[in-house]
Design an enzyme around this catalytic site. Structure first.
Site, PDB file in Angstrom:
ATOM      1  N   GLY A 248     -31.960 -22.226  31.048  1.00  0.00           N
ATOM      2  CA  GLY A 248     -30.981 -21.635  30.143  1.00  0.00           C
ATOM      3  C   GLY A 248     -30.988 -20.116  30.156  1.00  0.00           C
ATOM      4  N   HIS A 249     -30.038 -19.547  29.410  1.00  0.00           N
ATOM      5  CA  HIS A 249     -29.869 -18.101  29.391  1.00  0.00           C
ATOM      6  C   HIS A 249     -31.078 -17.396  28.778  1.00  0.00           C
ATOM      7  CE1 HIS A 249     -27.929 -19.516  25.577  1.00  0.00           C
ATOM      8  NE2 HIS A 249     -28.739 -18.596  25.085  1.00  0.00           N
ATOM      9  N   ASN A 250     -31.416 -16.246  29.379  1.00  0.00           N
ATOM     10  CA  ASN A 250     -32.491 -15.362  28.908  1.00  0.00           C
ATOM     11  C   ASN A 250     -33.880 -15.971  28.975  1.00  0.00           C
ATOM     12  OD1 ASN A 250     -29.900 -14.530  27.008  1.00  0.00           O
ATOM     13  ND2 ASN A 250     -31.060 -12.775  27.782  1.00  0.00           N
ATOM     14  N   SER A 268     -33.921 -18.400  26.061  1.00  0.00           N
ATOM     15  CA  SER A 268     -34.866 -17.409  25.527  1.00  0.00           C
ATOM     16  C   SER A 268     -36.299 -17.909  25.447  1.00  0.00           C
ATOM     17  CB  SER A 268     -34.407 -16.921  24.144  1.00  0.00           C
ATOM     18  OG  SER A 268     -33.127 -16.313  24.232  1.00  0.00           O
TER      19      SER A 268
END
Length: 354
Positions: A248-250, A268
């Site tokens: 996923g993102h970050n 994250s």
């Protein structure tokens, strides 16, 4: 392949991969499993159970440990001693029988490829059929872009990096040197971020970050890595990611981690160095996993793990505790029956006292 056992010894001696060569030098024309080898093949043995096959099949050379080599009678087979047979398998096969991505059936730059005029194509790059390279992309030396790979504007591809068929590297993403993206990878797709209004209608939040993949990373087929919402999703050097994973993102994955198939890591989250996540591991958002953790048995990580160790199950727990709980699970029916019997006895005693 056409070499000799002594040439292999000399090639890998200085780095400590092959420590000694026993017996006469032999001609090697292939690498094969010991169970199905010919007399001109090199084989690798990391367990004594395969010793019986050496006199039976008589390979040209065997790479094995010093301890196992003591069980091989002198003969026509050359013996190459290695302290790490599995590593020797990897590096010797890479050196002699790996696929050469720079020699294909196609022209060096296929006429069907579409490359923006702003892109400098290195003389030693290979660009296959149907490849699309957008504006201001930077291509490193000796890159190989196989059929239908797409590199969007502003992306960077490092030296000696290989993109297998159908890979997508989205705009602005950075891929390091000696990276291998296997078929169907999508690097830098927009992350899963939405907002809702009072009627619970969904509105996409643009993800304006990127993905950074450092050097010597291997990413398996059909794995997706989302771009950061603002900053970057980062895959550190030496990471191995299996097929059909989602990052996923970050997210940040630390150096030399191993992520096995069907693992999903939510936005994250942070993995330390050398974390191993076995198949179908699931990680919630905004959690941290310490260095040198091993996540087992479809581990479900819903809280941060602060200490190295082995963790299993969902919610994840230390492995010893998990194994005890799993052993108890097989007796739940029996324990339930005994509990009901005890409840009846207690009820009868209470009734008699009344």
């Amino acid at each position: 392949m056409h070499t000799t056992s002594s040439e292999i010894f000399l090639r890998f001696q200085d780095q400590g991969l092959i420590s000694s060569h026993n017996g006469a030098s032999t001609l090697i024309t292939g690498i094969a499993p010991v169970e199905d080898c010919g007399r001109s093949d090199l084989v690798f043995i990391d367990h004594p159970k395969y010793l019986r096959l050496i006199p039976q099949n008589q390979p040209a050379a065997v790479v094995t440990t010093e301890e196992i080599a003591n069980g091989i009678k002198p003969g026509a087979t050359a013996i190459l001693i290695s302290p790490n047979v599995r590593l020797a398998t990897a590096l010797i096969k890479q050196a002699y029988v790996d696929r050469d991505f720079h020699h294909t059936e196609w022209p060096q730059i296929h006429p069907s490829a579409v490359v923006h005029s702003s892109v400098n194509i290195p003389e030693d790059a290979v660009i296959g059929p149907g490849v699309v390279v957008g504006a201001n992309v930077v291509l490193g030396n000796r890159v190989a872009l196989m059929a239908n790979a797409v590199i969007e504007s502003g992306a960077v591809i490092g030296d000696d990096t290989m993109l297998h068929p159908g890979c997508v590297v989205s705009h602005g993403c950075e891929i390091g040197a000696q990276v291998m993206l296997k078929a169907g990878c999508v690097i830098g797709s927009e992350g899963f971020g939405f907002a809702q209004d009072a009627q619970r209608r969904n509105y996409r939040i643009p993800h304006t970050g990127k993905v950074i993949i450092e050097d010597r990373v291997v990413i398996g087929a059909n794995t997706t890595i989302d771009r950061g919402t603002y900053g970057a999703t980062i895959i550190r050097s030496g990471v191995i990611i299996d097929a059909l994973c989602h990052i996923g993102h970050n997210v940040e994955i630390g150096e030399d981690c191993i992520i096995c198939a069907h693992t999903g890591i939510s936005g994250s989250s942070r993995f330390g160095k050398r974390v191993i996540a076995t198949g179908q591991t699931g990680v919630l958002d905004h959690v941290t996993v310490a260095n040198d953790c091993v996540l087992l048995h479809r581990a479900g990580i819903n809280n941060s793990i602060k200490e190295p160790g082995q963790y299993a199950g969902g919610p994840a727990q230390p492995l010893k505790q998990y194994l005890k709980n799993m052993a108890a699970m097989t007796r739940l029916s029996e324990m339930w029956s005994r509990l009901k019997q005890l409840e009846k006895k207690v009820a009868a005693l209470n009734s008699g006292e009344g």
